[in-house]
Design an enzyme around this catalytic site. Structure first.
Site, short mmCIF file in Angstrom:
data_model
loop_
_atom_site.label_atom_id
_atom_site.label_comp_id
_atom_site.label_asym_id
_atom_site.label_seq_id
_atom_site.Cartn_x
_atom_site.Cartn_y
_atom_site.Cartn_z
N LYS A 36 0.86 -1.21 0.00
CA LYS A 36 0.00 0.00 0.00
C LYS A 36 0.88 1.24 0.00
O LYS A 36 2.06 1.19 0.38
CB LYS A 36 -0.92 0.02 1.23
CG LYS A 36 -0.23 -0.05 2.60
CD LYS A 36 0.29 1.25 3.16
CE LYS A 36 0.92 1.08 4.55
NZ LYS A 36 1.76 2.23 4.96
N ASP A 65 -2.22 -1.75 10.56
CA ASP A 65 -2.55 -1.75 9.13
C ASP A 65 -3.17 -3.06 8.64
O ASP A 65 -3.61 -3.13 7.49
CB ASP A 65 -1.27 -1.56 8.28
CG ASP A 65 -0.68 -0.17 8.41
OD1 ASP A 65 -1.39 0.72 8.93
OD2 ASP A 65 0.47 0.01 7.97
#
Ligand code: C5P
Length: 298
Positions: A20, A146
């Site tokens: 990401k 995350d």
């Protein structure tokens, strides 16, 4: 698919674990538990690790990796994810897990978190546990802030310590050049040096830019509050920012707590142009970073 997705192959399950980038990251407060409340916009990209799990006899959990430098002990997040899943479901089975690492570590790209999400998803399927993604994401927050994003989001607005995930629908693909220095940034240390602002930056404009697929607006609205503490820790970073900015991309930012610096490009060929020029010998010596051309995945 940007979220981790499982593909059964005989008695094995293979899962892709994407990286990401953070297009926005603002700190909203320091918490009693040592974490920070934050607001971040994360987008999964098509640089990915791959995790293959197979059933094993005797309840053993074993991890091997193509990268010999990676810690494949029980402390690895993949092993911790497997243990967590067994604890929560009471499942007693074992697994041999093989991780093919492509995402640089300690790079702010979420590689370890994505691998952990992949392990939850793959073992849920291998062991026929029947848990929903939402349930796995509830458990995943304890592995890392995350990890839930990789189970729930393609692109998402994340709050709390990052574990509260609100999915976004991007209006179009985004093109990035990731420049990954040969050093990592220790996340806890970067956060420790950070300062919570009195007047936090508002993320409405970047959310709107992503929703409408307006790459120029995304480039203009990029923001990361961790840039200053990361640069304090790694003085090489500002030079890398400058080198990328000179190539006239739509925008430049740090991903997560670093060390990856990325540029937003206009399209594939613009991304190739930037990647070619950042790797040219004429550019300032940034100790040979690894450069990846990626797209957001939808
Ligand atoms: O959640 P994760 O294990 O990835 O976090 C690593 C470290 O980063 C934490 O121990 C904490 O020091 C810092 N952190 C933080 N606030 C967050 C996320 C991480 O202070 N929201």
């Amino acid at each position: 698919m940007s979220r981790v997705t499982a593909t059964p192959t005989g008695s094995a399950v293979t899962v892709r674990a994407p990286a990401k980038v953070n297009l926005f990251l603002e700190l909203r407060g320091r918490r009693a538990d040592g974490y920070h409340d934050l607001e971040t916009l994360m987008v999964a990209v098509d640089l990915a690790d791959s995790l293959t799990v197979t059933a094993s006899d005797g309840g053993e959990l074993a991890l091997t990796c193509n990268d010999p430098a990676l810690d494949s002990s029980p402390a690895n997040l993949v092993c911790r994810a497997a243990e967590l899943l067994r604890q929560r479901t009471g499942h007693g089975g074992g697994s041999v897990m093989r991780l093919e690492k492509n995402i640089p570590t300690a790079a702010g790209l979420g590689g370890g978190s994505s691998d952990a999400a992949a392990a939850l998803l793959a073992l849920n399927q291998l062991w026929n546990l029947g848990q929903s993604r939402e349930r796995l994401a509830e458990w995943a927050g304890e592995l890392g802030s995350d990890v839930p994003f990789f189970l729930l989001g393609h692109a998402a607005w994340c709050t709390g310590r990052g574990e509260i995930v609100e999915s976004l629908a991007p209006g179009g693909p985004l093109h990035f050049v990731l420049v990954c220095p040969p050093f990592g940034c220790p996340t806890a240390e970067v956060y420790r040096r950070s300062r919570v602002p009195d007047r936090p930056r508002d993320g409405t404009a970047i959310r709107r830019a992503v929703a409408s697929g307006d790459a120029a607006a995304v480039g203009r609205e990029l923001f990361n509050r961790l840039e200053a503490p990361a640069a304090e820790l790694r003085p090489e970073l500002p030079g890398l920012f400058d080198a990328l900015r000179r190539l006239d991309p739509l925008g430049v930012a740090l991903s997560g707590s670093g060390s990856t610096v990325f540029a937003v490009a206009r399209d594939d060929s613009d991304a190739r142009r930037i990647a070619d020029r950042i790797t040219q010998p004429g550019e300032p010596d940034v100790s040979r970073p690894r450069v990846h051309i990626v797209r957001s995945v939808a």
